[in-house]
Scaffold this motif. Structure first.
Motif, PDB file in Angstrom:
ATOM      1  N   ASN A   1      -4.909   0.111  24.131  1.00 15.46           N
ATOM      2  CA  ASN A   1      -5.973   1.117  24.159  1.00 15.46           C
ATOM      3  C   ASN A   1      -7.169   0.561  24.921  1.00 15.46           C
ATOM      4  OD1 ASN A   1      -7.064   3.751  22.967  1.00 15.46           O
ATOM      5  ND2 ASN A   1      -8.683   2.283  22.478  1.00 15.46           N
ATOM      6  N   LEU A   2      -7.801   1.449  25.692  1.00 23.14           N
ATOM      7  CA  LEU A   2      -9.068   1.083  26.332  1.00 23.14           C
ATOM      8  C   LEU A   2     -10.165   1.963  25.750  1.00 23.14           C
ATOM      9  CD1 LEU A   2      -8.106   0.997  30.145  1.00 23.14           C
ATOM     10  CD2 LEU A   2      -7.922  -0.838  28.471  1.00 23.14           C
ATOM     11  N   GLY A   3     -11.293   1.366  25.434  1.00 23.95           N
ATOM     12  CA  GLY A   3     -12.451   2.133  24.957  1.00 23.95           C
ATOM     13  C   GLY A   3     -13.689   1.302  25.238  1.00 23.95           C
ATOM     14  N   VAL A   4     -14.857   1.913  25.167  1.00 25.78           N
ATOM     15  CA  VAL A   4     -16.102   1.145  25.238  1.00 25.78           C
ATOM     16  C   VAL A   4     -16.694   1.156  23.844  1.00 25.78           C
ATOM     17  CG1 VAL A   4     -18.386   0.942  26.295  1.00 25.78           C
ATOM     18  CG2 VAL A   4     -16.509   1.922  27.606  1.00 25.78           C
ATOM     19  N   TYR A   5     -16.877  -0.001  23.278  1.00 28.28           N
ATOM     20  CA  TYR A   5     -17.501  -0.114  21.956  1.00 28.28           C
ATOM     21  C   TYR A   5     -18.607  -1.146  22.100  1.00 28.28           C
ATOM     22  CZ  TYR A   5     -12.865   1.797  20.955  1.00 28.28           C
ATOM     23  OH  TYR A   5     -11.718   2.544  20.988  1.00 28.28           O
ATOM     24  N   ARG A   6     -19.827  -0.716  21.837  1.00 26.74           N
ATOM     25  CA  ARG A   6     -20.955  -1.627  22.022  1.00 26.74           C
ATOM     26  C   ARG A   6     -20.701  -2.923  21.239  1.00 26.74           C
ATOM     27  NH1 ARG A   6     -24.814   1.718  17.806  1.00 26.74           N
ATOM     28  NH2 ARG A   6     -24.742   0.071  16.246  1.00 26.74           N
TER      29      ARG A   6
ATOM     30  N   ASN B   1     -18.860  -2.838  17.430  1.00 25.33           N
ATOM     31  CA  ASN B   1     -19.049  -1.583  16.703  1.00 25.33           C
ATOM     32  C   ASN B   1     -17.753  -0.771  16.699  1.00 25.33           C
ATOM     33  OD1 ASN B   1     -20.419   0.509  15.368  1.00 25.33           O
ATOM     34  ND2 ASN B   1     -20.810   1.548  17.306  1.00 25.33           N
TER      35      ASN B   1
ATOM     36  N   ASN C   1     -15.791   1.590  14.913  1.00 25.33           N
ATOM     37  CA  ASN C   1     -15.893   2.520  13.786  1.00 25.33           C
ATOM     38  C   ASN C   1     -14.510   2.846  13.256  1.00 25.33           C
ATOM     39  OD1 ASN C   1     -18.817   3.313  13.810  1.00 25.33           O
ATOM     40  ND2 ASN C   1     -18.281   3.736  15.932  1.00 25.33           N
TER      41      ASN C   1
ATOM     42  N   ARG D   1     -11.736   5.112  15.019  1.00 26.35           N
ATOM     43  CA  ARG D   1     -11.708   5.043  16.482  1.00 26.35           C
ATOM     44  C   ARG D   1     -10.480   4.220  16.897  1.00 26.35           C
ATOM     45  NH1 ARG D   1     -14.471   8.582  19.139  1.00 26.35           N
ATOM     46  NH2 ARG D   1     -15.732   7.325  20.551  1.00 26.35           N
ATOM     47  N   HIS D   2     -10.030   4.481  18.105  1.00 24.56           N
ATOM     48  CA  HIS D   2      -8.727   3.921  18.477  1.00 24.56           C
ATOM     49  C   HIS D   2      -8.694   2.394  18.496  1.00 24.56           C
ATOM     50  CE1 HIS D   2      -7.819   8.052  20.472  1.00 24.56           C
ATOM     51  NE2 HIS D   2      -7.893   8.096  19.157  1.00 24.56           N
TER      52      HIS D   2
ATOM     53  N   VAL E   1     -13.417   5.806  29.144  1.00 24.36           N
ATOM     54  CA  VAL E   1     -14.216   6.670  28.264  1.00 24.36           C
ATOM     55  C   VAL E   1     -13.580   8.049  28.068  1.00 24.36           C
ATOM     56  CG1 VAL E   1     -16.424   5.518  28.585  1.00 24.36           C
ATOM     57  CG2 VAL E   1     -15.754   7.302  30.196  1.00 24.36           C
ATOM     58  N   ALA E   2     -12.334   8.223  28.546  1.00 29.74           N
ATOM     59  CA  ALA E   2     -11.637   9.497  28.336  1.00 29.74           C
ATOM     60  C   ALA E   2     -11.188   9.579  26.877  1.00 29.74           C
ATOM     61  CB  ALA E   2     -10.431   9.576  29.262  1.00 29.74           C
ATOM     62  N   ASN E   3     -11.500  10.695  26.231  1.00 30.81           N
ATOM     63  CA  ASN E   3     -11.096  10.883  24.826  1.00 30.81           C
ATOM     64  C   ASN E   3      -9.648  11.354  24.763  1.00 30.81           C
ATOM     65  OD1 ASN E   3     -13.362  10.244  23.081  1.00 30.81           O
ATOM     66  ND2 ASN E   3     -14.416  11.864  24.189  1.00 30.81           N
TER      67      ASN E   3
ATOM     68  N   GLU F   1      -4.924   4.553  28.323  1.00 30.85           N
ATOM     69  CA  GLU F   1      -5.815   5.026  29.387  1.00 30.85           C
ATOM     70  C   GLU F   1      -5.479   4.407  30.742  1.00 30.85           C
ATOM     71  OE1 GLU F   1      -6.936   4.191  26.319  1.00 30.85           O
ATOM     72  OE2 GLU F   1      -8.146   5.889  25.624  1.00 30.85           O
TER      73      GLU F   1
ATOM     74  N   SER G   1     -24.243   5.880  30.521  1.00 31.74           N
ATOM     75  CA  SER G   1     -23.266   6.209  29.490  1.00 31.74           C
ATOM     76  C   SER G   1     -23.060   7.727  29.405  1.00 31.74           C
ATOM     77  CB  SER G   1     -23.776   5.638  28.163  1.00 31.74           C
ATOM     78  OG  SER G   1     -23.142   6.233  27.086  1.00 31.74           O
TER      79      SER G   1
ATOM     80  N   GLN H   1     -19.480   9.611  30.578  1.00 31.69           N
ATOM     81  CA  GLN H   1     -18.714  10.277  29.512  1.00 31.69           C
ATOM     82  C   GLN H   1     -18.632  11.783  29.757  1.00 31.69           C
ATOM     83  OE1 GLN H   1     -18.702   8.663  25.440  1.00 31.69           O
ATOM     84  NE2 GLN H   1     -20.654   7.762  26.005  1.00 31.69           N
TER      85      GLN H   1
END
Ligand SMILES: Cc1cc2nc3c(=O)[nH]c(=O)nc-3n(C[C@H](O)[C@H](O)[C@H](O)COP(=O)(O)O)c2cc1C
Length: 481
Positions: free
Chosen positions: A153-158, A170, A172, A175-176, A208-210, A217, A305, A309
């Motif tokens: 999985n790719l995501g941006v998490y601060r 972060n 949550n 979240r993936h 950042v694609a949901n 991704e 950001s 997004q």
């Protein structure tokens, strides 16, 4: 041809005057972020640019921000597309994903530092809301993996930098990235994780694609590129990372280890909450010989950001409505760039086929995406033009008849002040759907006929009035006059 490296994109941006270099030494604890903040707060979308800080105190690595998401133009340039081709590019990529390929020789591993030498302090990591954030943060791609399926999985998490070797992320619950890590923790194992800095642009934008859990991704990034993304095996953790990236931070998160994360300036325009979040221990830092560091400008919208997004998820919603939910008469989708992907305002252009069609499509978007407001207008409204949109609302929208309020909505992020009571108790949120399509024939537009307006353009020039660019809304109106 898609850019193979972030630095190729940066060079192209610089050639078109959309990247500014700052040679003066800057203090990463406040100067880069404050300059970026002025750019987003003061300059309109079309005048903004990426920022390249050549000399950052405490590091021999330059820092770049806002190059991908300064504006619609820089985002489009990252995809080698014109601004009005962004959605089409996304729809094509989503319909035609391309699997990545694994390579042995990875530029992102030209230098490999493990053990005590792998120090985060070497990197020019900024404080993004100086004076208010708890410290420096990584704002970049995070790679995780589901232990059972093996899908990444790719995501941006601060991610807060705690010290030279530890990070608090972060993640949550729900979240993936969190689901991936949990799949290891449930087996009592440390979860592998990597922060990827300055991969090729498509990888950043796809991150950042949901997408639904279980869709990698990186395949969509391949679809955007039109070729497989090159991946390399990370050196110390069981992950594949983009081979052409500038820098990769490899780490693991042991079950049950947490640290304080936040406060951090957030996309809703307020300081994000403080919490205990998973703590990662760095196992290696790999990079190119002369790496470039990249961080997204976050904080008060509009920001990089919100731009990335919004533009990314508008393409996703368009594809979903047209191809997954059977709504081919949806012509276009836009998400307001001043707020961002989550909780944002989504505008849909529709050619309605039956009474209530606008409401139905609006409700679909509200139900299957996180956006907070959905406005549906006719296909001949320029959905990117607030003047045109407001005309449709004032003229065609009957609030008592054309509004749907959806209540008891759960927002997974604790960042929407409207979902807190005066006593600071969390309450469910709501969503608003507005159908501003034309419900009955309102007759012809109150503009002279097209032919007369066209002749008047010659007259305008003849009498020496100043030149202007015809706004799209005027073209759309005159075409129907
Ligand atoms: C600069 C920036 C910071 C972000 N920080 C977070 C974050 O801390 N937590 C979060 O859940 N989403 C955050 N997001 C949004 C997610 O990256 C985005 O929704 C992404 O699609 C999440 O991936 P996932 O759906 O695979 O979980 C951030 C986005 C950007 C651009």
């Amino acid at each position: 041809m898609a850019y193979q490296r972030m630095r190729d994109f940066l060079a192209a941006l610089e050639r078109r005057g959309k990247l500014r270099r700052i040679a003066r030494r800057v203090d990463p604890s406040w100067e880069p972020a404050c300059l970026a903040k002025w750019m987003f707060q003061a300059l309109p979308d079309e005048e903004r640019f990426g920022l390249f800080f050549e000399n950052v105190a405490g590091s021999d690595i330059p820092l770049v921000t806002a190059a991908l998401g300064a504006s619609t133009e820089t985002y489009a340039a990252a995809l080698q597309a014109a601004p009005d081709e962004i959605n089409a590019k996304w729809v094509r990529a989503l319909l035609n994903p391309v699997a990545p390929r694994v390579v042995e020789d990875a530029p992102c591993q030209e230098v490999i530092v493990q053990g005590d030498g792998a120090r985060l302090g070497r990197l020019p990591i900024p404080v993004w809301t100086p004076g208010k954030d708890i410290g420096p943060y990584l704002t970049t791609i995070v790679v995780t993996r589901d232990a059972r399926s093996g899908v990444q999985n790719l995501g941006v998490y601060r991610t807060r930098v705690l010290d030279d070797r530890r990070l608090a992320i972060n993640l949550n619950p729900g979240r993936h990235g969190h689901l991936c890590c949990r799949s290891y923790w449930e087996q009592g194992k440390p979860a592998p994780i990597a922060w990827v800095i300055a991969a090729e642009p498509e990888v950043h934008l796809a991150t950042v694609a949901n997408l639904p859990y279980g869709s990698d991704e990186i395949r969509v990034a391949g679809g955007l590129k039109g070729e497989p993304v090159a991946l390399a095996r990370a050196k110390t953790v069981d992950l594949l990372v983009p081979a052409n990236a500038e820098i990769v931070i490899e780490a693991e998160i042991r079950p049950g280890e947490h640290e304080q994360e936040g406060p951090f300036g957030e996309f809703a325009g307020f300081m994000g909450p403080i919490g205990q979040r998973p703590m990662a221990r760095v196992t290696a830092i790999t990079h190119r010989k002369d790496p470039i560091f990249y961080g997204y400008t976050s904080q008060m919208p509009p920001s990089e950001s919100t731009v990335i997004q919004s533009l990314t998820n508008a393409g996703l919603i368009l594809k979903m409505l047209r191809y997954d939910l059977g709504e081919p008469n949806v012509r276009d989708v836009y998400i307001d760039l001043t707020f961002g992907g989550l909780l944002a305002h989504c505008v849909v252009a529709l050619a309605p086929q039956y009474p209530g069609h606008g409401k139905r499509v609006g409700r679909m978007v509200a139900d299957v995406t996180p956006v907070k407001r959905v406005t549906v207008v006719d296909a001949d409204v320029d959905i990117r033009d607030p003047v045109h949109l407001d005309w449709a609302l004032s003229s065609l929208f009957n609030p008592a008849r054309d509004t749907v309020v959806i209540d008891d909505v759960f927002y997974p992020l604790n960042m929407d002040p409207s979902t807190r009571t005066a006593e600071d108790r969390a309450v469910p949120g709501g969503k608003l759907v507005i159908d501003a399509t034309q419900k009955a024939d309102a007759g012809p537009f109150s503009l002279p006929p097209r032919e007369m307006m066209t002749r008047a353009l010659d007259l305008w020039r003849e009498v020496g009035l100043p030149e202007f660019r015809i706004p799209k809304r005027a073209r759309l109106r005159i075409d129907r006059s």
